[in-house]
Scaffold this active site. Structure first.
Site: not given
Ligand code: GLU
Length: 416
Positions: A106
Site C-alpha cells: 500500500k
Molecule cells: N485499492 C484497492 C484495494 O484496497 C485495489 C488494489 C489493487 O487493485 O491493487 O483492494
C-alpha cells in the site's frame, strides 16, 4: 479522524489471533508480522502559487512470498506509515485469499487532494512515482487506485515510470484508462464485487434479494456502483451518505436520479424526495444490509450495538474495529469482511496485469464472468470454513489467506 495507531494494532491483533488458531510456527509468524520493505519519501512540488511544498509519501511492501506485491495508492490528509503498513498487511491476506500470485502493498501521500488543482496533483504524482521508482515494476510491486486516486493518477504514474525506463510499461500499474492498457470492468470492479457479496449473503440468509433494504456509507467508486447494481437487482437502497451527510427515503432512493444528482452537485445532500440523515444515523437505520464503503474505523463499540441490519458487507478496508466485531458477532450479524467483500477491485487489477503482460485484451463479458466466478467461489470457501469451525466470516477469511502465505513461506524456507 481515524486513529492509525489503532488500525495498525488491529491488523497485528487480528494476525496474532489467527496465527494462534493455525498454529503457525514462531519464526514464520514473526516474519509475517512485519513489512518486508517500507519506503518514506519527500515529495517536493511546485504549487500553483509558485511556492514549493514538500509532501510525505509512503510505499510499504508487506510481503512478496507469492509474487510481486500489489495494492493501491491513496491521497488523503490521514495517510501515515502506520495506516499504509496496516493496509499493506491486509492486502497480503486479501490477495492470498483470492488465490492471486501476489503479496500485499500500500502507498500514499499525506495531502488534501480536494484543495489541490489538477496540475498540482499531476506534479505531485509524477514526483512521488519518481521517488518510489526503484521499488515498483510489473515484476516487483504494482500500484493501483485507492482513496482519491483514479485512472488519471494511474496514467501519470505509468507515463512517469515508462519515460524513465525508455519504453512503455503498461503492467507497472493497474486501474489505468482503457486506451493505455486498462481493463474493461476495472473501474466498477470493487463495487461489482461488493454487490456479488450482498447477493451471496442474501442467498444463504434470506433466499431472496428483492426488496432487501440497503444503506450505503460512501458514494464514491465503490458505493455508487454497488448502489446501482443492487438497485437493478430489486434491492431498495434506502440511504446513502458521504462526508457531508446522508439522505434517506424509507421506500428506496431513486438511484438513476441519485447518480445524476451526484454528477451535478458532487454531494448527496439536498437530493429531492429524501430526508437528511447524519453518517451516525445511517448505521442505526431499520434496514437489512449495511455497506460501509468509505474509510476505516466507522463501526466501533459506540455504534455497533445500535445496528439493526442483519448483514454487513465491508466495501471499505478496515471499517469495523475488533470491539465492534465482537458486539456484531454476539448480535448474530452476518459480516462479509473487507478482504473478501472489496476484493473485486484487486481481482480485476490482476486481470488487467495479466492482459498487459500478454498484450491481449478480454471482453467485458469475460471479465464479469471471471470476476463473479472468483468472488462466489471464495465466498463459498470462506462460508464453508466458518460453518465447519463455528467461527465468523472474518476469522475464516483471514485463516484461508494467512494460512496460504504461511504455507508458502514454509515451502520456500529462509534465505540464506
Ligand atoms: N485499492 C484497492 C484495494 O484496497 C485495489 C488494489 C489493487 O487493485 O491493487 O483492494
Amino acid at each position: 479522524m481515524v486513529n492509525n495507531d489503532i488500525l495498525y494494532e488491529t491488523a497485528l491483533r487480528q494476525f496474532d489471533a489467527v496465527a494462534e488458531i493455525l498454529h503457525i510456527e514462531d519464526g514464520i509468524r514473526e516474519r509475517m508480522r512485519y513489512p518486508k520493505r517500507s519506503l518514506i519519501v519527500s515529495v517536493p512540488v511546485k504549487m500553483d502559487n509558485g511556492k514549493i511544498k514538500v509532501f510525505k509519501g509512503y510505499r510499504v511492501q508487506h510481503d512478496i512470498t507469492l509474487g510481486p506485491s500489489k495494492g493501491g495508492i491513496r491521497y488523503h490528509p490521514n495517510v501515515d506509515l502506520k495506516e499504509v503498513s496496516a493496509l499493506a498487511m491486509l492486502m497480503t491476506w486479501k490477495c492470498a485469499l483470492m488465490g492471486m500470485p501476489y503479496g500485499g502493498a500500500k502507498g500514499g501521500v499525506e495531502c488534501n487532494p480536494e484543495e489541490m488543482s489538477q496540475d498540482e496533483l499531476e506534479r505531485m504524482t509524477r514526483r512521488y512515482t519518481t521517488e518510489i521508482v526503484q521499488v515498483i515494476g510489473p515484476d516487483k510491486d504494482i500500484p493501483a487506485p485507492d482513496l482519491s486516486t483514479n485512472t488519471q493518477t494511474m496514467a501519470w504514474m505509468m507515463d512517469t515510470y515508462s519515460m524513465q525506463q525508455g519504453n512503455t510499461v503498461p503492467g507497472v500499474v493497474t486501474g489505468k484508462p482503457l486506451l493505455l492498457g486498462g481493463s474493461r470492468g476495472r473501474a466498477e470492479g470493487t463495487g461489482r464485487g461488493v454487490a456479488y457479496m450482498v447477493m451471496e449473503a442474501a442467498r444463504v440468509l434470506y433466499k431472496d434479494l428483492r426488496g432487501l433494504r440497503v444503506a450505503i456509507q460512501g458514494v464514491g467508486n465503490v458505493g455508487s456502483v454497488a448502489a446501482k447494481l443492487l438497485n437493478d437487482q430489486g434491492c431498495n437502497i434506502v440511504a446513502v451518505s458521504d462526508v457531508s451527510g446522508g439522505v434517506y427515503n424509507s421506500k428506496g432512493l431513486l438511484i438513476p436520479y441519485l447518480l445524476h444528482h451526484l454528477r451535478e452537485s458532487k454531494h448527496v445532500a439536498g437530493m429531492r424526495d429524501t430526508d437528511p440523515i447524519t453518517n451516525e444515523e445511517l448505521f442505526e437505520l431499520d434496514c437489512d444490509v449495511i455497506i460501509p464503503a468509505a474509510i476505516e474505523g466507522q463501526i466501533t463499540e459506540k455504534n455497533a450495538d445500535k445496528i439493526k441490519a442483519k448483514v454487513i458487507v465491508e466495501g471499505a478496508n478496515g471499517p469495523t474495529t475488533p470491539e465492534a466485531d465482537k458486539i456484531l458477532q454476539d448480535n448474530k450479524v452476518f459480516l462479509v469482511p473487507d478482504i473478501l467483500a472489496n476484493a473485486g477491485g484487486v481481482t480485476v487489477s490482476y486481470f488487467e496485469w495479466v492482459q498487459d503482460i500478454q498484450y491481449y485484451f478480454w471482453s467485458e463479458e469475460d471479465i464479469q464472468r471471471k470476476l463473479r466466478g472468483v468472488m462466489v467461489d471464495t465466498f463459498n470457501k470462506v462460508y464453508a470454513l466458518s460453518n465447519k469451525r463455528g467461527i465468523d466470516m472474518r476469522t475464516a477469511g483471514l485463516m484461508l489467506g494467512i494460512g496460504c502465505v504461511a504455507e508458502a513461506k514454509k515451502m520456500r524456507g529462509l534465505y540464506p
